[in-house]
Design a protein around this motif. Structure first.
Motif, PDB file in Angstrom:
ATOM      1  N   ILE A 134       0.857  -1.177   0.000  1.00  0.00           N
ATOM      2  CA  ILE A 134       0.000   0.000   0.000  1.00  0.00           C
ATOM      3  C   ILE A 134       0.893   1.227   0.000  1.00  0.00           C
ATOM      4  O   ILE A 134       1.836   1.325   0.785  1.00  0.00           O
ATOM      5  CB  ILE A 134      -0.931   0.008   1.219  1.00  0.00           C
ATOM      6  N   ILE A 135       0.574   2.168  -0.886  1.00  0.00           N
ATOM      7  CA  ILE A 135       1.386   3.363  -1.030  1.00  0.00           C
ATOM      8  C   ILE A 135       0.501   4.585  -0.863  1.00  0.00           C
ATOM      9  O   ILE A 135      -0.546   4.709  -1.510  1.00  0.00           O
ATOM     10  CB  ILE A 135       2.079   3.398  -2.402  1.00  0.00           C
ATOM     11  N   PHE A 136       0.914   5.492   0.015  1.00  0.00           N
ATOM     12  CA  PHE A 136       0.240   6.762   0.188  1.00  0.00           C
ATOM     13  C   PHE A 136       1.034   7.844  -0.529  1.00  0.00           C
ATOM     14  O   PHE A 136       2.267   7.866  -0.485  1.00  0.00           O
ATOM     15  CB  PHE A 136       0.116   7.128   1.667  1.00  0.00           C
ATOM     16  N   SER A 137       0.326   8.723  -1.206  1.00  0.00           N
ATOM     17  CA  SER A 137       0.955   9.883  -1.815  1.00  0.00           C
ATOM     18  C   SER A 137       0.026  11.066  -1.596  1.00  0.00           C
ATOM     19  O   SER A 137      -1.025  10.930  -0.972  1.00  0.00           O
ATOM     20  CB  SER A 137       1.207   9.645  -3.309  1.00  0.00           C
ATOM     21  N   SER A 138       0.407  12.217  -2.093  1.00  0.00           N
ATOM     22  CA  SER A 138      -0.408  13.395  -1.887  1.00  0.00           C
ATOM     23  C   SER A 138      -1.776  13.222  -2.530  1.00  0.00           C
ATOM     24  O   SER A 138      -1.895  13.112  -3.747  1.00  0.00           O
ATOM     25  CB  SER A 138       0.295  14.617  -2.477  1.00  0.00           C
ATOM     26  N   SER A 139      -2.809  13.126  -1.704  1.00  0.00           N
ATOM     27  CA  SER A 139      -4.221  12.998  -2.095  1.00  0.00           C
ATOM     28  C   SER A 139      -4.572  11.645  -2.698  1.00  0.00           C
ATOM     29  O   SER A 139      -5.694  11.460  -3.178  1.00  0.00           O
ATOM     30  CB  SER A 139      -4.635  14.102  -3.069  1.00  0.00           C
ATOM     31  N   LYS A 140      -3.679  10.659  -2.654  1.00  0.00           N
ATOM     32  CA  LYS A 140      -3.937   9.359  -3.279  1.00  0.00           C
ATOM     33  C   LYS A 140      -3.578   8.224  -2.339  1.00  0.00           C
ATOM     34  O   LYS A 140      -2.660   8.332  -1.524  1.00  0.00           O
ATOM     35  CB  LYS A 140      -3.105   9.194  -4.554  1.00  0.00           C
ATOM     36  N   VAL A 141      -4.303   7.099  -2.490  1.00  0.00           N
ATOM     37  CA  VAL A 141      -3.886   5.846  -1.877  1.00  0.00           C
ATOM     38  C   VAL A 141      -3.894   4.790  -2.978  1.00  0.00           C
ATOM     39  O   VAL A 141      -4.825   4.727  -3.788  1.00  0.00           O
ATOM     40  CB  VAL A 141      -4.807   5.434  -0.706  1.00  0.00           C
ATOM     41  N   SER A 142      -2.829   3.982  -3.030  1.00  0.00           N
ATOM     42  CA  SER A 142      -2.677   3.002  -4.101  1.00  0.00           C
ATOM     43  C   SER A 142      -2.397   1.626  -3.515  1.00  0.00           C
ATOM     44  O   SER A 142      -1.712   1.499  -2.500  1.00  0.00           O
ATOM     45  CB  SER A 142      -1.532   3.394  -5.042  1.00  0.00           C
ATOM     46  N   VAL A 143      -2.925   0.613  -4.168  1.00  0.00           N
ATOM     47  CA  VAL A 143      -2.631  -0.780  -3.842  1.00  0.00           C
ATOM     48  C   VAL A 143      -1.912  -1.375  -5.037  1.00  0.00           C
ATOM     49  O   VAL A 143      -2.428  -1.352  -6.164  1.00  0.00           O
ATOM     50  CB  VAL A 143      -3.913  -1.581  -3.533  1.00  0.00           C
ATOM     51  N   CYS A 144      -0.699  -1.880  -4.828  1.00  0.00           N
ATOM     52  CA  CYS A 144       0.125  -2.453  -5.901  1.00  0.00           C
ATOM     53  C   CYS A 144       0.404  -3.913  -5.562  1.00  0.00           C
ATOM     54  O   CYS A 144       0.844  -4.216  -4.448  1.00  0.00           O
ATOM     55  CB  CYS A 144       1.431  -1.684  -6.039  1.00  0.00           C
ATOM     56  N   SER A 145       0.160  -4.814  -6.506  1.00  0.00           N
ATOM     57  CA  SER A 145       0.229  -6.233  -6.160  1.00  0.00           C
ATOM     58  C   SER A 145       0.464  -7.093  -7.389  1.00  0.00           C
ATOM     59  O   SER A 145       0.164  -6.702  -8.525  1.00  0.00           O
ATOM     60  CB  SER A 145      -1.074  -6.661  -5.474  1.00  0.00           C
ATOM     61  N   ASP A 146       1.006  -8.288  -7.146  1.00  0.00           N
ATOM     62  CA  ASP A 146       0.939  -9.374  -8.115  1.00  0.00           C
ATOM     63  C   ASP A 146      -0.357 -10.135  -7.877  1.00  0.00           C
ATOM     64  O   ASP A 146      -1.027  -9.942  -6.852  1.00  0.00           O
ATOM     65  CB  ASP A 146       2.136 -10.313  -7.959  1.00  0.00           C
ATOM     66  N   VAL A 147      -0.722 -11.004  -8.803  1.00  0.00           N
ATOM     67  CA  VAL A 147      -1.919 -11.815  -8.637  1.00  0.00           C
ATOM     68  C   VAL A 147      -1.616 -13.265  -8.986  1.00  0.00           C
ATOM     69  O   VAL A 147      -0.717 -13.556  -9.780  1.00  0.00           O
ATOM     70  CB  VAL A 147      -3.096 -11.306  -9.496  1.00  0.00           C
ATOM     71  N   ALA A 148      -2.343 -14.156  -8.378  1.00  0.00           N
ATOM     72  CA  ALA A 148      -2.304 -15.577  -8.710  1.00  0.00           C
ATOM     73  C   ALA A 148      -3.707 -16.003  -9.095  1.00  0.00           C
ATOM     74  O   ALA A 148      -4.686 -15.324  -8.776  1.00  0.00           O
ATOM     75  CB  ALA A 148      -1.789 -16.400  -7.529  1.00  0.00           C
ATOM     76  N   TYR A 149      -3.813 -17.142  -9.772  1.00  0.00           N
ATOM     77  CA  TYR A 149      -5.114 -17.586 -10.273  1.00  0.00           C
ATOM     78  C   TYR A 149      -5.354 -19.036  -9.921  1.00  0.00           C
ATOM     79  O   TYR A 149      -4.466 -19.885 -10.018  1.00  0.00           O
ATOM     80  CB  TYR A 149      -5.188 -17.413 -11.795  1.00  0.00           C
ATOM     81  N   SER A 150      -6.566 -19.312  -9.492  1.00  0.00           N
ATOM     82  CA  SER A 150      -7.061 -20.678  -9.355  1.00  0.00           C
ATOM     83  C   SER A 150      -8.350 -20.760 -10.137  1.00  0.00           C
ATOM     84  O   SER A 150      -8.948 -19.745 -10.486  1.00  0.00           O
ATOM     85  CB  SER A 150      -7.293 -21.036  -7.884  1.00  0.00           C
ATOM     86  N   GLU A 151      -8.821 -21.959 -10.424  1.00  0.00           N
ATOM     87  CA  GLU A 151      -9.971 -22.129 -11.301  1.00  0.00           C
ATOM     88  C   GLU A 151     -11.146 -21.296 -10.829  1.00  0.00           C
ATOM     89  O   GLU A 151     -11.478 -21.246  -9.649  1.00  0.00           O
ATOM     90  CB  GLU A 151     -10.388 -23.601 -11.365  1.00  0.00           C
ATOM     91  N   SER A 152     -11.799 -20.626 -11.773  1.00  0.00           N
ATOM     92  CA  SER A 152     -12.915 -19.736 -11.450  1.00  0.00           C
ATOM     93  C   SER A 152     -14.059 -19.965 -12.423  1.00  0.00           C
ATOM     94  O   SER A 152     -13.887 -19.903 -13.627  1.00  0.00           O
ATOM     95  CB  SER A 152     -12.467 -18.277 -11.514  1.00  0.00           C
ATOM     96  N   ASP A 153     -15.233 -20.238 -11.876  1.00  0.00           N
ATOM     97  CA  ASP A 153     -16.407 -20.382 -12.724  1.00  0.00           C
ATOM     98  C   ASP A 153     -16.741 -19.083 -13.439  1.00  0.00           C
ATOM     99  O   ASP A 153     -17.256 -19.077 -14.548  1.00  0.00           O
ATOM    100  CB  ASP A 153     -17.621 -20.826 -11.888  1.00  0.00           C
ATOM    101  N   ASP A 154     -16.457 -17.936 -12.796  1.00  0.00           N
ATOM    102  CA  ASP A 154     -16.766 -16.645 -13.393  1.00  0.00           C
ATOM    103  C   ASP A 154     -16.008 -16.444 -14.692  1.00  0.00           C
ATOM    104  O   ASP A 154     -16.566 -16.044 -15.709  1.00  0.00           O
ATOM    105  CB  ASP A 154     -16.411 -15.507 -12.423  1.00  0.00           C
ATOM    106  N   LEU A 155     -14.701 -16.740 -14.688  1.00  0.00           N
ATOM    107  CA  LEU A 155     -13.910 -16.559 -15.894  1.00  0.00           C
ATOM    108  C   LEU A 155     -14.339 -17.543 -16.970  1.00  0.00           C
ATOM    109  O   LEU A 155     -14.435 -17.198 -18.145  1.00  0.00           O
ATOM    110  CB  LEU A 155     -12.431 -16.723 -15.576  1.00  0.00           C
ATOM    111  N   ASP A 156     -14.606 -18.770 -16.583  1.00  0.00           N
ATOM    112  CA  ASP A 156     -15.065 -19.754 -17.562  1.00  0.00           C
ATOM    113  C   ASP A 156     -16.365 -19.304 -18.209  1.00  0.00           C
ATOM    114  O   ASP A 156     -16.583 -19.482 -19.406  1.00  0.00           O
ATOM    115  CB  ASP A 156     -15.265 -21.124 -16.898  1.00  0.00           C
ATOM    116  N   GLN A 157     -17.261 -18.704 -17.410  1.00  0.00           N
ATOM    117  CA  GLN A 157     -18.539 -18.264 -17.943  1.00  0.00           C
ATOM    118  C   GLN A 157     -18.345 -17.143 -18.946  1.00  0.00           C
ATOM    119  O   GLN A 157     -19.020 -17.084 -19.987  1.00  0.00           O
ATOM    120  CB  GLN A 157     -19.456 -17.784 -16.808  1.00  0.00           C
ATOM    121  N   VAL A 158     -17.410 -16.248 -18.670  1.00  0.00           N
ATOM    122  CA  VAL A 158     -17.121 -15.174 -19.622  1.00  0.00           C
ATOM    123  C   VAL A 158     -16.625 -15.744 -20.939  1.00  0.00           C
ATOM    124  O   VAL A 158     -17.036 -15.323 -22.021  1.00  0.00           O
ATOM    125  CB  VAL A 158     -16.080 -14.189 -19.015  1.00  0.00           C
ATOM    126  N   LEU A 159     -15.739 -16.738 -20.860  1.00  0.00           N
ATOM    127  CA  LEU A 159     -15.200 -17.330 -22.075  1.00  0.00           C
ATOM    128  C   LEU A 159     -16.282 -18.074 -22.842  1.00  0.00           C
ATOM    129  O   LEU A 159     -16.295 -18.083 -24.062  1.00  0.00           O
ATOM    130  CB  LEU A 159     -14.040 -18.265 -21.735  1.00  0.00           C
TER     131      LEU A 159
END
Length: 502
Positions: free
Chosen positions: A473-498
């Protein structure tokens, strides 16, 4: 005190709600076309999504049957006319050796190279010859391997009335080499002749895959533009997350800017729309290797506080505290003697209301908030509520946050409390004696109430199946930011989109 709890509840919860949908028209023209929330996907993030979608797309399109039946005739010496037919050509396997996604001013290009695919097909020969008085035919199956295939497409993204419009700019498939192996019948005899179909098979594969790409882009564009344009937060508030301007493409990232402000479900404009918006440079994550960055302007939080203030949700009656003696005049006999003298041993309420919307400020080190509240001291006597005095409070607090799974949790602490007497029906009050009591009430009621919510955390805008990894988490003047990597496991939501874009 309860106002401080609700305030920090709003601060944290509003940080995440913006991403769950799209666009609600704001009443203020000054804020409607401005961006207060940015989402940055880095090259590493694009590569991660590209690999995931390539694998999912392959699994969703195979088996793919080529629609055409290919026929060919040839005149062969001594044999006469030979009719050759291949049918039921089906791609059942695709392997991608390497792929890349490239950003440029002209659009987004995705290229898969060194791709191989495996096909099966039926083959049949028939011919007649003067040597025999009847037609000779044979048939069987064949396996086909396509090697060195390249598949690519380029598409553009632009803002279309607050939603993303996807336009196909170029697509294609190129087949380098085909290997055909026949099974059944006198396949050894016809192997040389079936090789004459290589060009037609290659063209059919190229056409089928290109058409599939084109159809997928059209359906994906339709899917993007059909996304809901508002997200309700509750019965009173929605979030305007309409896209503002076109996505910003660089050679290593893509940035999406959305409005991100809270707006009233009843179309009642909030008190203040003079939100200050400062353009944040694209590189708001210090670690450029992070896949995802989400940056929110403090205006998002201030729009929430203004909306709930307008809706008159920031008024409370406090009639229970851990030390109930504080809500009886006997507990105040040494603090406000005249109160106890006039109303001995009577119960009390504290009627709390905000005199203006809370003001949230984000600095390089923290989230800070200032709450302006009026506390009316009520005496309850024979079911009659008697207001006896009003004290104005200026409450200043700060919060710390942390990532818990896919949630943003944290805690809040009281930094400062200032008081002044607004009016009194029981004479002058000694404010220096009342201040410790008010401080205790905020610390024992407001802060624990807020932290009970903040400790559990509130969900970040992450699609089910994805999880944050090594987030900061990074704070700056008037801003808050979340910076991250992501991992994936099987998701019905993504399959439904495809499935929807097949």
């Amino acid at each position: 005190m309860a106002s401080l709890a609700l305030l920090f509840f709003l601060i944290i919860s509003s940080t995440f709600l913006f991403s769950h949908a799209a666009n609600l028209q704001l009443q203020s023209s000054t804020a409607q076309d401005e961006s207060f929330t940015s989402i940055l996907v880095s090259q590493n993030g694009l590569d991660f999504v590209k690999d995931l979608l390539v694998n999912k797309a392959i699994s969703s399109i195979i088996p793919l049957q080529l629609p055409a039946t290919i026929e060919k005739s040839a005149r062969i010496p001594f044999l006469g006319n030979v009719n050759m037919v291949i049918s039921n050509v089906t791609i059942y396997k695709i392997d991608v050796l390497s792929s890349y996604v490239k950003l440029g001013n002209s659009g987004i290009a995705i290229v898969a190279s060194g791709t191989t695919c495996n096909l099966t097909m039926n083959w049949r020969y028939s011919y007649s010859t003067w040597l025999v008085p009847f037609e000779i035919s044979d048939e069987g199956r064949a396996s086909v391997e396509v090697e060195g295939m390249e598949v690519g497409l380029t598409f553009g993204l632009e803002n279309h009335e607050g939603t993303l419009k996807l336009s196909l700019m170029d697509s294609g498939c190129y087949v380098k080499e085909i290997i055909i192996k026949l099974d059944g019948g006198a396949s050894w005899l016809y192997q040389g002749m079936i090789n004459a179909f290589e060009e037609q098979i290659g063209s059919a594969v190229e056409s089928a895959i290109t058409n599939k790409l084109n159809d997928g882009i059209l359906k994906l564009d339709s899917f993007l533009q059909s996304l809901p344009k508002e997200i309700p937060v509750d019965d009173n508030a929605s979030l305007n997350v309409s896209f503002v301007e076109n996505p910003i493409l660089s050679n290593s990232s893509i940035e999406f800017d959305i409005n991100g402000l809270f707006t009233d479900m009843k179309n009642v404009p909030a008190v203040s729309k003079n939100y200050r918006q400062i353009r944040q440079p694209s590189g708001f994550c210090t670690d450029q290797s992070k896949m995802l960055g989400i940056s929110l302007d403090e205006a998002v939080f201030n729009s929430a506080s203004a909306l709930y203030y307008d809706a008159e949700f920031m008024e409370w009656i406090v009639d229970k505290v851990p030390d109930q003696a504080l809500l009886n005049t006997a507990g105040w006999r040494f603090i406000i003697p005249q109160l106890y003298k006039k109303y001995p041993n009577d119960d009390m309420n504290l009627n709390i209301s905000l005199s203006s919307p809370p003001v949230i400020r984000i600095s390089e080190h923290k989230i800070g908030a200032t709450v302006y509240a009026d506390v009316i001291i009520d005496v309850v006597e024979a079911d009659q509520v008697i207001p006896v005095a009003c004290i104005s409070l200026v409450i200043r607090g700060s919060g710390s946050v942390k990532i818990v799974g896919n949630n943003l949790g944290g805690s809040v602490k009281l930094d400062d409390l200032q008081m002044s007497l607004k009016w009194s029906k029981i004479g002058s009050l000694r404010m220096y004696l009342i201040q410790p009591v008010m401080w205790t009430l905020v610390q024992t009621v407001g802060i624990p109430y807020a932290n009970s919510y903040l400790g559990k955390g509130f969900p970040l805008p992450i699609i089910r199946g994805f999880t944050l990894q090594n987030a900061e988490i990074i704070f700056s003047s008037s801003k808050v930011s979340v910076c991250s990597d992501v991992a994936y496991s099987e998701s019905d939501d993504l399959d439904q989109v495809l499935i929807n874009i097949r």
